[in-house]
Design an enzyme around this catalytic site. Structure first.
Site, short mmCIF file in Angstrom:
data_model
loop_
_atom_site.label_atom_id
_atom_site.label_comp_id
_atom_site.label_asym_id
_atom_site.label_seq_id
_atom_site.Cartn_x
_atom_site.Cartn_y
_atom_site.Cartn_z
N ASP A 152 -14.83 -5.06 1.95
CA ASP A 152 -14.52 -3.63 1.93
C ASP A 152 -13.72 -3.23 0.70
O ASP A 152 -13.45 -2.05 0.50
CB ASP A 152 -13.76 -3.23 3.21
CG ASP A 152 -14.34 -1.98 3.85
OD1 ASP A 152 -15.55 -1.73 3.67
OD2 ASP A 152 -13.58 -1.25 4.51
N ASP A 455 -10.17 -3.07 17.50
CA ASP A 455 -10.57 -4.14 18.41
C ASP A 455 -10.18 -3.79 19.85
O ASP A 455 -11.01 -3.82 20.77
CB ASP A 455 -9.97 -5.48 17.98
CG ASP A 455 -8.51 -5.39 17.60
OD1 ASP A 455 -7.89 -4.31 17.76
OD2 ASP A 455 -7.94 -6.40 17.14
#
Length: 742
Positions: A152, A455
């Site tokens: 990223d 998450d």
């Protein structure tokens, strides 16, 4: 599950042996009895607080009683939510050897592995390479494994590192296979193996050569021409133009290994290895790690579309090559397959010092609590070491949500070659920064947006859609990760978690109002316990300052030792700490690690929980902005030495250290005042509880006093922090009593 029907043909017959077992923890009945008794004690305490509030005779007594009442309400709430983990804890066992005797390798489902990295200077590329190599070396059909690297940060350094890794893999994978290695991360293997042979020496030299190349490129900050060995490699770097930045760049997708044709030195096929850097634009939202994972979900769907997905942090390497087989022990069970969304392995860590001074093991979060949730509808998604069924990202078990194009459907069969032009063009398209515009990605499909703890939020939302999960905790850890070795890094990481958890609390998916309705009372309370973690800052802050300020002014605010209410406080304190210690020890902990765990609980309450909450509310007012801070995984030699010696590192200035130092100063002063009163024979019975609290904080603050006074190394407390803390502590002492007395 329909997407995995290819691996269930052999396990659906009546003659199939058991692949896994489940048993309830023996402490369950005792947990329930103790919960009933302790609940009565909490109600009695709240009744006592209510009486004191009603009978307050001054503004001072009302303020103190109200503060303690609020504090104990939050403590009671967090204790009640924690009981959801203690009602039905279970233990599981798997039998992968039996599965291999029944299910043919040709029937194994394909596996896509997602590894995310974002900054080569905080997450060393060689560490990410070790993670990738460890899963590429799984005891699993190589032609069924594809490893995707999400970069990223869009760094050519990371791409170069994996080009070198692809070359090294052709030697490393057969070496692991021929020697039946348990440690398949090169770093872990060479660090633990002391017996060398000529073959080992040769492979180690190759690894060190690769490592030196990658480190040299990292130091230069770019890939020099002398490191590029062919036309294909040269073409791969052409997208890094002068206008290419980590916030603004085109999608880069590079197939480094193809499991359909690339072979190692022993003529075995190797897993696919694909580098992915999604398109970034300053004008488009990118949703941090959740956005990167969704880009991988789409790119992998177009290229391989494996029904099984493993997500890994970049520094969490595989420690057991049999792990995918262990997962199949559950995925091949037709009784649970239709609603099984994911299988979570605990996060365990290498490199922890003997007593885990920063409590990075997180034994409750990663072991104790998941065991309890596993007896309900399963553990939460912990961000790494989790095997998903791809179908789980596309709506609930009974109501699938179709994506925008058929190639993204979890049941789509990829018929074209991974490097064919149509596949690569479509892969670049779905990795575009505008592909998600006006779609359900991140909201109804894929990893969920709306929280910095993507998450936790994703696992929670999947449960709300009807998916179940399983906690798999084998004796040999399936994965081992690195830990931050600086106190400030620990607190910064925790502050990000704090902000993300508060975002869940103030969303429409609040676990109390939404969760208890959709996933059941106990599971809702379990998720509430995590979501309201930041609220620990309220009781911890109150108990760190109010009793001590009262003690400094000679004011008694707790029952005398001779009063019956005193024994209620004793029972509540010993009961909570005793149960916590027992659970910690039962799951393999030590008393010293437990002590450091509860010390860090107090430190977090006065620092990252407090400052994270403040930052969230400032963001709501438009005064501050939050971002995803990548945890620094670069190891400094001096810092590492202090950590191994068990010495706290306070050397990095941070506002979060000010509140800790203030509490240490005020509690020490209060304890000295209390001991003086006791020495002079006055008020010991009245002030005993306050002296005990102050003494408890002082003992836990020993590393702070050492860093303030005794140390002269780089890890000592910054002088500016000490001065500011003393000034604020004096201001608090002067202002609070004045306010209270009037």
């Amino acid at each position: 599950m329909e997407g995995l029907r290819d691996c269930t043909t052999s396990s659906s017959t009546t003659s199939t042996p058991t692949f896994h077992t489940l048993k309830q923890a023996r402490r369950t009945a005792l947990n329930r009895v103790f919960a009933a008794i302790y609940s009565c004690a909490i109600l009695a305490l709240l009744y006592h607080h209510a009486l004191k509030l009603i009978h307050s005779t001054s503004l001072a007594s009302f303020f103190i009683s109200l503060s303690l009442f609020i504090s104990d309400i939050f403590l009671a709430f967090m204790w009640v939510t924690q009981q959801s983990f203690r009602m039905t804890p279970v233990y599981r066992s798997e039998f992968p050897e039996q599965l291999k005797q029944v299910v043919n390798e040709s029937d194994f489902p394909a596996l896509d592995v997602f590894i995310c990295t974002a900054d080569p200077y905080k997450e060393p590329p060689i560490s990410v390479v070790n993670t990738a190599l460890s899963v590429m070396a799984y005891d699993y059909p190589a032609e069924k494994v594809s490893v995707y690297i999400s970069d990223d940060g869009g760094s050519q350094i990371t791409l170069f590192a994996f080009m070198e890794a692809a070359k090294f893999a052709s030697h490393w994978l057969p070496f692991c296979r021929q020697n039946n290695l348990a440690d398949r991360s090169p770093d872990a293997y060479f660090a633990s193996n002391q017996s060398w042979c000529s073959e080992t020496e040769k492979i180690k030299e190759m690894y060190e050569s690769m490592k030196i190349k990658v480190d040299n490129v990292l130091e230069r900050g770019k890939v020099a021409d002398d490191y590029i060995t062919g036309e294909e490699e040269l073409m791969a770097f052409t997208k890094w133009t002068n206008g290419f930045t980590r916030q603004d760049h085109p999608a880069v997708i590079q197939v480094l290994l193809d499991n359909g044709k690339d072979k190692d030195t022993s003529d075995h096929l190797m897993p696919s290895l694909i580098y992915v850097s999604r398109e970034k634009s300053r004008t488009s939202p990118h949703h941090f790690k959740a956005g990167a994972l969704n880009a991988l979900l789409r790119v992998s769907a177009v290229m391989t579309n494996a029904p099984m997905i493993l997500t890994l942090d970049c520094d969490m390497y595989s420690n057991d090559p049999q792990t995918p087989i262990r997962v199949l022990c559950y995925l091949t069970d037709p009784k649970i397959q239709s609603t099984l969304g994911y299988i979570q392995f605990p996060q365990k860590f290498h490199g922890l010092n003997e007593n885990d001074i920063y409590a990075c093991e997180h034994k409750y979060m990663y072991i104790v609590n998941p065991l309890g949730m596993d007896g309900l509808s399963g553990p939460d998604y912990e961000g790494s070491g989790c095997f998903f069924c791809r179908r789980a990202f596309f709506g609930g078990p009974s109501n699938m949500i179709s994506p925008e194009i058929p190639e993204l459907n979890p049941h789509h069969v990829v018929a074209k070659h991974i490097q064919s032009q149509p596949i690569l063009e479509l892969a670049h398209k779905v990795a575009g920064c505008n592909f998600e515009t006006s779609t359900s990605w991140g909201y109804k499909i894929g990893f969920k947006y709306g929280s910095l703890v993507e998450d936790f939020f994703t696992g929670y939302r999947l449960k709300g859609e009807g998916w179940k999960a399983i906690f798999c905790n084998p004796k040999r850890p399936a994965f081992l990760g690195g830990v931050p070795i600086s106190l400030v890094e620990v607190l910064v990481q925790c502050k990000r978690w704090t902000i993300g958890l508060i975002e869940v609390v103030f969303s429409k998916y609040n676990p109390i109002t939404f969760g208890t309705k959709t996933i059941g009372l106990l599971m809702g309370l379990a998720y509430a316990h995590y979501s309201f973690w930041p609220s620990w800052s309220i009781p911890i802050t109150i108990y760190a300052f109010i009793p001590q300020l009262a003690l400094l002014n000679g004011v008694s605010i707790f029952p005398k030792v001779s009063e019956s209410w005193f024994f209620l406080y004793v029972f509540l304190f010993l009961g909570a700490y005793g149960q916590h210690l027992l659970e910690f020890i039962l799951e393999g902990g030590t008393i010293q690690r437990w002590w450091n765990d509860q010390r860090m609980w107090m430190i977090r309450g006065l620092s990252c929980f407090l400052f994270g909450s403040l930052e969230y509310f400032l963001k709501c007012l438009g005064i501050s902005t939050t971002g995803f801070n990548v945890t620094n995984k670069v190891v400094d030699d001096e810092q590492s030495k202090k950590y191994e010696q068990g010495v706290f590192d306070f050397g990095v200035p941070s506002p979060m250290l000010v509140s800790l130092t203030m509490a240490a100063i005020i509690n020490l002063a209060a304890l000295v005042r209390g001991l003086t009163e006791a020495f002079m024979g006055r008020k010991l019975e009245n002030l005993f509880v306050q002296m005990f609290i102050a003494g408890f904080v002082v003992v836990n603050s020993a590393p702070i006093y050492e860093a303030m006074v005794l140390r002269s190394d780089k890890g000592r407390m910054p002088i500016k922090t000490i001065v500011v803390s003393i000034f604020l502590a004096l201001a608090l002492y002067v202002l609070i009593p004045f306010t209270v007395k009037n």
